[in-house]
Design a protein around this motif. Sequence first.
Motif, mmCIF file in Angstrom:
data_model
loop_
_atom_site.group_PDB
_atom_site.id
_atom_site.type_symbol
_atom_site.label_atom_id
_atom_site.label_comp_id
_atom_site.label_asym_id
_atom_site.label_seq_id
_atom_site.Cartn_x
_atom_site.Cartn_y
_atom_site.Cartn_z
ATOM 1 N N ARG A 12 26.536 -1.264 -3.773
ATOM 2 C CA ARG A 12 26.981 0.078 -3.442
ATOM 3 C C ARG A 12 28.217 0.279 -2.470
ATOM 4 N N GLY A 13 28.788 1.314 -2.348
ATOM 5 C CA GLY A 13 30.085 1.396 -1.240
ATOM 6 C C GLY A 13 31.161 0.898 -1.643
ATOM 7 N N VAL A 137 34.551 -5.232 -5.514
ATOM 8 C CA VAL A 137 33.961 -5.520 -4.494
ATOM 9 C C VAL A 137 34.282 -4.756 -3.288
ATOM 10 N N GLY A 138 33.533 -4.107 -2.616
ATOM 11 C CA GLY A 138 34.025 -3.454 -1.463
ATOM 12 C C GLY A 138 34.363 -4.331 -0.104
ATOM 13 N N GLY A 139 35.423 -3.678 0.485
ATOM 14 C CA GLY A 139 36.060 -4.241 1.592
ATOM 15 C C GLY A 139 35.976 -3.622 2.811
ATOM 16 N N ASN A 140 35.283 -2.454 2.933
ATOM 17 C CA ASN A 140 35.275 -1.274 4.007
ATOM 18 C C ASN A 140 34.690 -2.105 5.136
ATOM 19 N N ARG A 141 35.632 -2.173 6.234
ATOM 20 C CA ARG A 141 35.538 -2.606 7.627
ATOM 21 C C ARG A 141 35.255 -4.088 7.306
ATOM 22 N N GLN A 142 35.603 -4.805 6.308
ATOM 23 C CA GLN A 142 35.272 -6.343 6.437
ATOM 24 C C GLN A 142 36.865 -7.038 6.636
ATOM 25 N N LEU A 166 38.240 -9.612 -16.894
ATOM 26 C CA LEU A 166 39.599 -9.062 -17.055
ATOM 27 C C LEU A 166 40.223 -9.259 -15.879
ATOM 28 N N ALA A 167 39.587 -8.896 -14.780
ATOM 29 C CA ALA A 167 40.240 -8.742 -13.323
ATOM 30 C C ALA A 167 39.198 -8.595 -12.401
ATOM 31 N N LEU A 168 39.539 -8.839 -11.184
ATOM 32 C CA LEU A 168 38.599 -8.410 -10.104
ATOM 33 C C LEU A 168 39.470 -7.719 -9.119
ATOM 34 N N VAL A 169 38.779 -6.668 -8.429
ATOM 35 C CA VAL A 169 39.385 -5.843 -7.629
ATOM 36 C C VAL A 169 38.617 -5.869 -6.407
ATOM 37 N N ALA A 170 39.218 -5.976 -5.179
ATOM 38 C CA ALA A 170 38.852 -5.870 -3.770
ATOM 39 C C ALA A 170 39.349 -4.307 -3.416
ATOM 40 N N ASN A 171 38.408 -3.565 -3.174
ATOM 41 C CA ASN A 171 38.851 -2.173 -2.866
ATOM 42 C C ASN A 171 38.090 -1.743 -1.329
ATOM 43 N N ARG A 172 38.925 -0.798 -0.926
ATOM 44 C CA ARG A 172 38.592 -0.241 0.504
ATOM 45 C C ARG A 172 38.904 -1.174 1.569
ATOM 46 N N ALA A 203 39.551 8.633 1.456
ATOM 47 C CA ALA A 203 38.101 8.656 2.436
ATOM 48 C C ALA A 203 37.886 10.238 3.067
ATOM 49 N N ALA A 204 38.746 10.758 3.245
ATOM 50 C CA ALA A 204 38.669 12.427 3.897
ATOM 51 C C ALA A 204 37.725 13.119 3.123
ATOM 52 N N PRO A 205 36.764 13.741 3.231
ATOM 53 C CA PRO A 205 36.293 14.910 2.480
ATOM 54 C C PRO A 205 36.873 16.108 2.323
#
Length: 761
Positions: A12-13, A137-142, A166-172, A203-205
Amino acid sequence: MARSVYVTGIGRGDGRQVVELGLMELLSRRSDRVGVFRPLTHRSADDMVELLRSRYRIELAPGLLYGMDYEAAAALRAERGQDELVSVLVDRFRRVERHCEAVLVLGTDFADTNIPDELALNARLANEFGALVVAVVGGNRQNADTVAAEARNAERAYAGLGCNLLALVANRVPAAEREATLRQVEQACAVPAYVLPEDPALAAPTVAEVVAATGGTVLLGDADGLDRDVRGYVLGGAMLPHFLDALHPGALVVTPGDRADLLIGALAAHAAGSPALAGVLLTMGETPDPQVMDLAARLGAGTPVAVVPELSFATAQLLAPLEGRITATAPRKAESALGLFDLHVDVPALTARIELDRPQRITPMMFEHELIERARTPRLAQIVLAEGTEERILRAADVLVRRNVCHLTLLGSEPAIRRKLADLGLDLGLDLAADPKTDPRGEIGAEAAADPAAGSTDEPAQAARARVRVVDPTLDPRRERLAEVYAALRRHKGVTLDQALDTVVDVNHFGTMLVHQGLADGMVSGAVHSTASTLRPALEVIKTAPGAGLVSSVFFMCLPDRVLVYGDCAINPDPDAEQLADIAVQCARTAEEFGVPPRVALLSYSTGTSGHGADVDKVREAAAIVRRLRPDLPVEGPIQYDAAIEPAVAATKLPDSPVAGKATVFVFPDLNTGNNTYKAVQRSANALAIGPVLQGLRKPINDLSRGATVQDIVTTVAITAIQAHRQREAEARAPHEIGHEAGHEAGPEADHRTRATTVTG
């Protein structure tokens, strides 16, 4: 079988909504029958599915777009086993697939699903659906090492389960880590890999999300205000002078409801345009006195003010973990997400891997999406919006910047524009805008033709972020030099330097002069000005392009199943045969440039040889001239509209014509016929009319209808950017023919060339 793409992750995330939205945009550009399917859902109406359904006009019944909820899936699996669960979901997927050419499948979200080995279930469903897999895959603060390891693990896991990746995406990924992460991920993965940085706007609400999370009640504000991004919080407790120092753009003020001074101070600062706030949250369940609220309403028209029941500290605890979501009720976030995806993903390469051929039939949605895609390539153009204080222009600018379509120059008073942006709750990043005193394009001369900030002509579109600057013609240091150039160009008309200094202050003249001098690539105006006001400066200084006898216009008429080109419906009242032929050739060229195969019908009240008279003979002569000028072009004329568009009628009236029954370009014999016809089709057939798009000028200037919507403006700016790219390409091919100073044609004979051109209001 539909081409399907399955988006999934490993936990998640990961913020994969950005990737899902970007992929749906990609699919919609190449197919007019796209679908979405969510195998498992937490609720009957999923936010992302509803966004895609509404944005991409998916007409399937909403119930078809979901497999089943997690609770039902768990019960079925427990009672009848995993194979039965998969079998049911495959059957439900097939119900969507049979109606579509392409389907985007949204995998499980790894959040409270009660499904053992969720990754394996996603892999199996993708295989059973016959779908290509995009793993996120998530990259938040990584850091880069961690993200690269996660990407390698994701690729091995899905490939090991037999998936066609098809592809791989690292996000955030943190922005500072993006480049290092991209290098490592590309080395670690065998499939194409992309890295998307964390975007504060996503990221901003929104204010609406904050109000919902805190159980608040809205006291003031409208829907647009509630859609504002919250870029941070200012907890109000200090005295007013110190409190004002703490304010920043996009801040949500959180203050006790009995602090009327801070409420009014915040809204007064917002009304001044510095800084533009997201809104105000009043705590303790306290609502200020009616007099205070009345003043607040006048100071912050549209700015949200809400009251929440908790104390300030408890409210702050609720706000700390809150993040924004991309939903159907937050359209600006969707635009930001698409801009981010297009900026960091090689969309053409990804499209090729999906093997989506360009369709023979172009729908309105496909046409609009392709305009946005092409406007960015090969670089971001610099487009002037002459009416910088107009609300629709500013809202369109917000969309254009979020989508990263082009750089923009807004003409008008900077304080007035800032105040208007504050009222609308928009943040165009004006504080980061280039100063014309230091901008590389701020100096007038041959060396100023390229804008390093926009990228060179061979630089990929992904290399630059769209930016906005404000230019006030009355204060701009280039005014005197532009006036000198204008006076020289119009000297044969008796224009003096003093007159020119007054003339170039007009936003349409100033914007046109920026384009003429190579300080901008194109201009759009007309939201509050007449067509004559927009076009007159262009005819005075930019002049007609080589090979064009006059300036004319087209409308792209977007019908439910095709896009047609109508010309000339806005400029020339009664062209003669030679002028009509010129219009037809220009219309065909414009159609080609925008992906519409040109089959030209020169319209009349008579078809073929069945009628005679001056009006019919004019069209017949024009058709003969077109055949001589463009022997490669399928052309028919004179021909009636029904014979041009309807195959059954064509079979009777002109059975052997290569155009009759399948015309795509309709050239009207005069302005009266053309203007009335396009409006009749627009209103009666509920068609989208894009235009008028001007053709025949040396450099792109385009006019808006005074009733133009925000989407009309966005589309027109994209078209202008595309025209700018084509004009640059033409200059590169034939610099000896194009690109001369307009002063070359500044004599009386130049005005004679365009004297037949008039304009509608």
